[in-house]
Design an enzyme around this catalytic site. Structure first.
Site, short mmCIF file in Angstrom:
data_model
loop_
_atom_site.label_atom_id
_atom_site.label_comp_id
_atom_site.label_asym_id
_atom_site.label_seq_id
_atom_site.Cartn_x
_atom_site.Cartn_y
_atom_site.Cartn_z
N CYS A 68 0.82 -1.23 0.00
CA CYS A 68 0.00 0.00 0.00
C CYS A 68 0.84 1.26 0.00
O CYS A 68 0.50 2.25 -0.66
CB CYS A 68 -0.97 0.01 1.18
SG CYS A 68 -0.17 0.22 2.81
N HIS A 107 -0.98 1.96 7.11
CA HIS A 107 -1.66 1.97 5.81
C HIS A 107 -1.71 3.39 5.25
O HIS A 107 -1.93 4.36 5.99
CB HIS A 107 -3.08 1.43 5.94
CG HIS A 107 -3.77 1.22 4.62
ND1 HIS A 107 -3.30 0.36 3.67
CD2 HIS A 107 -4.90 1.79 4.10
CE1 HIS A 107 -4.10 0.39 2.61
NE2 HIS A 107 -5.07 1.25 2.84
N ASP A 122 -8.26 3.99 -2.79
CA ASP A 122 -7.28 3.09 -2.21
C ASP A 122 -7.05 1.94 -3.17
O ASP A 122 -7.95 1.14 -3.45
CB ASP A 122 -7.83 2.56 -0.87
CG ASP A 122 -6.80 1.74 -0.10
OD1 ASP A 122 -5.79 1.34 -0.69
OD2 ASP A 122 -7.03 1.50 1.11
#
Length: 290
Positions: A68, A107, A122
């Site tokens: 991520c 994250h 995302d």
């Protein structure tokens, strides 16, 4: 770095000029179907680096994926470059076995403002938890997408992303109790605040996640890529394919265990990845579901 090279990498040939929700959705979907969510560098003896030049080189030029902190960093750069109003945010990932959110901000996600509305974008959670569309930043609203129903809720300035999942059918009974299977219908995913972040805010956690024995990323090697109908995942030696909603609110989940020779071929044909160094697949004891 060249935005056209990024668009070529993700196969995007649509508008570069319309800064609307349709364009944002299209860019997101092109990226998640071409750029895997993966941590293979760790299990090839290479570092996971965060600076945008290195990330661009890894994903665009070398046609790899990333986790991520990398894939959403690249996405944020691309959206900003084409003119979207973006804000980098930090999230705390929910750990089901511990029944709590991570203490560290592990994250990275992106907020995008369009015509007075804010959206969460995302490209970096992967598996069957991956957003396929931007989520409008409103509390308590069910937002159905192909993978599942997602919902954002806000409590005292903290936002939470939750998921309402379908039932699942596993035709190969050998895997019916696999630790890779998500067994919850209602699933908490992560929390976040709207405090703007920079990539430097993630440097220390980036080091921790790829070095600590307590990290799921050192415990398991994984690669995940969305398709128009579902998602492929390779965790250790186990390959799965989930077809979303293959019938009446049920996902189909197929499993296959691979041998060492098959892994390189699957990485090339299924995920579009050719590794420069030898992968050492790993399936440790940290919880990681697909």
């Amino acid at each position: 770095m060249d935005i056209e090279a990024y668009f070529e990498r993700i196969g995007y040939q649509n508008s570069r000029n319309s800064l609307d929700l349709e364009t944002l959705t299209s860019i997101l979907q092109h990226q998640i179907r071409t750029v895997p969510f993966e941590n293979l560098n760790i299990h090839c003896g290479e570092p996971m680096e965060l600076d945008i030049e290195t990330v661009f080189d890894q994903i665009v030029r070398k046609k790899r994926g990333g986790w991520c902190l990398q894939v959403n960093h690249l996405l944020c750069w691309a959206l900003t470059t084409v003119g979207f109003e973006t804000t980098m945010l930090g999230g705390y990932v929910y750990n089901p076995p511990a029944n709590k959110y991570s203490s560290g901000m592990i994250h990275l996600l992106v907020q995008v403002a369009i015509s007075g509305k804010n959206y969460i974008v995302d490209a970096g959670f992967g598996r069957s938890y991956q957003l396929w569309e931007p989520l409008e930043l409103v509390s308590g609203k069910d937002q159905p997408q192909m993978p599942s129903v997602f919902q954002l809720r806000e409590e005292n300035g903290i936002w939470y992303l939750d998921q309402i999942r379908r039932q699942q059918y596993i035709p190969n009974q050998e895997f019916i109790n696999s630790d890779l299977l998500e067994m919850n219908t209602y699933r908490k995913i992560y929390s976040f605040t709207l405090e703007p972040r920079t990539i430097e805010d993630f440097e220390s956690i980036n080091t921790y996640l790829q070095t600590s024995p307590a990290s799921v990323f050192t415990s398991k090697s994984f690669c995940s890529l969305q398709t128009p109908e579902g998602v492929h995942c390779l965790v250790g030696w186990t390959l799965t394919y989930r077809k979303f909603n293959y019938k009446d609110n049920v996902d189909l989940v197929e499993f296959k265990n691979l041998n060492e020779e098959e892994i390189d071929e699957v990485l090339k044909t299924v995920f579009g990845i050719s590794l420069r160094r030898k992968l050492v697949p790993k399936h440790g004891d940290r919880s990681f579901t697909v």
